[in-house]
Design a protein around this motif. Sequence first.
Motif, mmCIF file in Angstrom:
data_model
loop_
_atom_site.group_PDB
_atom_site.id
_atom_site.type_symbol
_atom_site.label_atom_id
_atom_site.label_comp_id
_atom_site.label_asym_id
_atom_site.label_seq_id
_atom_site.Cartn_x
_atom_site.Cartn_y
_atom_site.Cartn_z
ATOM 1 N N TYR A 2 -14.075 6.318 -9.844
ATOM 2 C CA TYR A 2 -12.846 5.566 -10.046
ATOM 3 C C TYR A 2 -12.835 4.896 -11.412
ATOM 4 O O TYR A 2 -13.883 4.441 -11.899
ATOM 5 N N THR A 3 -11.658 4.803 -11.992
ATOM 6 C CA THR A 3 -11.542 3.980 -13.173
ATOM 7 C C THR A 3 -11.665 2.518 -12.753
ATOM 8 O O THR A 3 -11.350 2.153 -11.598
ATOM 9 N N ASP A 4 -12.134 1.677 -13.659
ATOM 10 C CA ASP A 4 -12.461 0.289 -13.295
ATOM 11 C C ASP A 4 -11.284 -0.470 -12.702
ATOM 12 O O ASP A 4 -11.451 -1.290 -11.791
ATOM 13 N N MET B 187 -3.903 3.812 -1.727
ATOM 14 C CA MET B 187 -3.758 2.758 -2.729
ATOM 15 C C MET B 187 -3.380 1.466 -2.035
ATOM 16 O O MET B 187 -2.314 1.376 -1.410
ATOM 17 N N ASN B 188 -4.249 0.487 -2.123
ATOM 18 C CA ASN B 188 -4.022 -0.820 -1.509
ATOM 19 C C ASN B 188 -3.920 -1.893 -2.583
ATOM 20 O O ASN B 188 -4.319 -1.671 -3.730
ATOM 21 N N SER B 189 -3.402 -3.046 -2.203
ATOM 22 C CA SER B 189 -3.286 -4.182 -3.120
ATOM 23 C C SER B 189 -2.664 -3.759 -4.441
ATOM 24 O O SER B 189 -3.185 -4.058 -5.527
ATOM 25 N N LEU B 190 -1.549 -3.083 -4.350
ATOM 26 C CA LEU B 190 -0.916 -2.534 -5.552
ATOM 27 C C LEU B 190 -0.385 -3.630 -6.461
ATOM 28 O O LEU B 190 0.102 -4.683 -6.010
ATOM 29 N N SER C 115 0.829 -1.204 0.000
ATOM 30 C CA SER C 115 0.000 0.000 0.000
ATOM 31 C C SER C 115 0.865 1.256 0.000
ATOM 32 O O SER C 115 1.998 1.241 0.492
ATOM 33 N N LEU C 116 0.304 2.307 -0.557
ATOM 34 C CA LEU C 116 0.880 3.640 -0.482
ATOM 35 C C LEU C 116 -0.243 4.646 -0.317
ATOM 36 O O LEU C 116 -1.371 4.406 -0.763
ATOM 37 N N ARG C 117 0.091 5.758 0.295
ATOM 38 C CA ARG C 117 -0.879 6.828 0.476
ATOM 39 C C ARG C 117 -0.296 8.098 -0.128
ATOM 40 O O ARG C 117 0.707 8.615 0.359
ATOM 41 N N LEU C 118 -0.931 8.573 -1.193
ATOM 42 C CA LEU C 118 -0.498 9.807 -1.849
ATOM 43 C C LEU C 118 -1.299 10.982 -1.304
ATOM 44 O O LEU C 118 -2.495 10.858 -1.049
ATOM 45 N N SER C 119 -0.626 12.095 -1.147
ATOM 46 C CA SER C 119 -1.291 13.320 -0.730
ATOM 47 C C SER C 119 -0.992 14.436 -1.712
ATOM 48 O O SER C 119 0.060 14.439 -2.357
ATOM 49 N N CYS C 120 -1.911 15.370 -1.804
ATOM 50 C CA CYS C 120 -1.740 16.545 -2.656
ATOM 51 C C CYS C 120 -2.153 17.757 -1.837
ATOM 52 O O CYS C 120 -3.305 17.835 -1.387
ATOM 53 N N PHE D 296 -8.351 1.427 -4.515
ATOM 54 C CA PHE D 296 -7.963 2.815 -4.249
ATOM 55 C C PHE D 296 -9.135 3.573 -3.642
ATOM 56 O O PHE D 296 -10.293 3.325 -3.985
ATOM 57 N N THR D 297 -8.809 4.530 -2.793
ATOM 58 C CA THR D 297 -9.825 5.398 -2.201
ATOM 59 C C THR D 297 -9.337 6.840 -2.257
ATOM 60 O O THR D 297 -8.251 7.163 -1.779
#
Length: 124
Positions: free
Chosen positions: A60-62, A83-86, A17-22, A68-69
Amino acid sequence: QVQLVESGGGLVQAGGSLRLSCAASGLTFSTYAMGWFRQAPGKEREWVAAISWSGGNTYYTDSVKGRFTISRDNAKKTVTLQMNSLHPEDTAVYYCAADFRGYGSSLRWEYDYWGQGTQVTVSS
């Protein structure tokens, strides 16, 4: 001057998993829809997810649904992509973008401002 600054990218193993921030500045953040896009080497930039100005609607795209959330904090002027289960095919530069119209769009040309991107690499 509008700025969108992404953070949180990196190298992760498949299944991780990763967590992106903006972080946004220079715009009335709470009135803009926000989106995440990604671009892999040699490919077109593609839409990943979007969230309406209030956060009440998400899209979300399919290929990322259920993994992703997207979320936002209007008080902090941030939008996040969990982003999980990358998968290795999620490897790309990820960009956040702001859309003045507010409802959320999958169309790249409808976004007014873009960040510089953050690299996500998923190893198999």
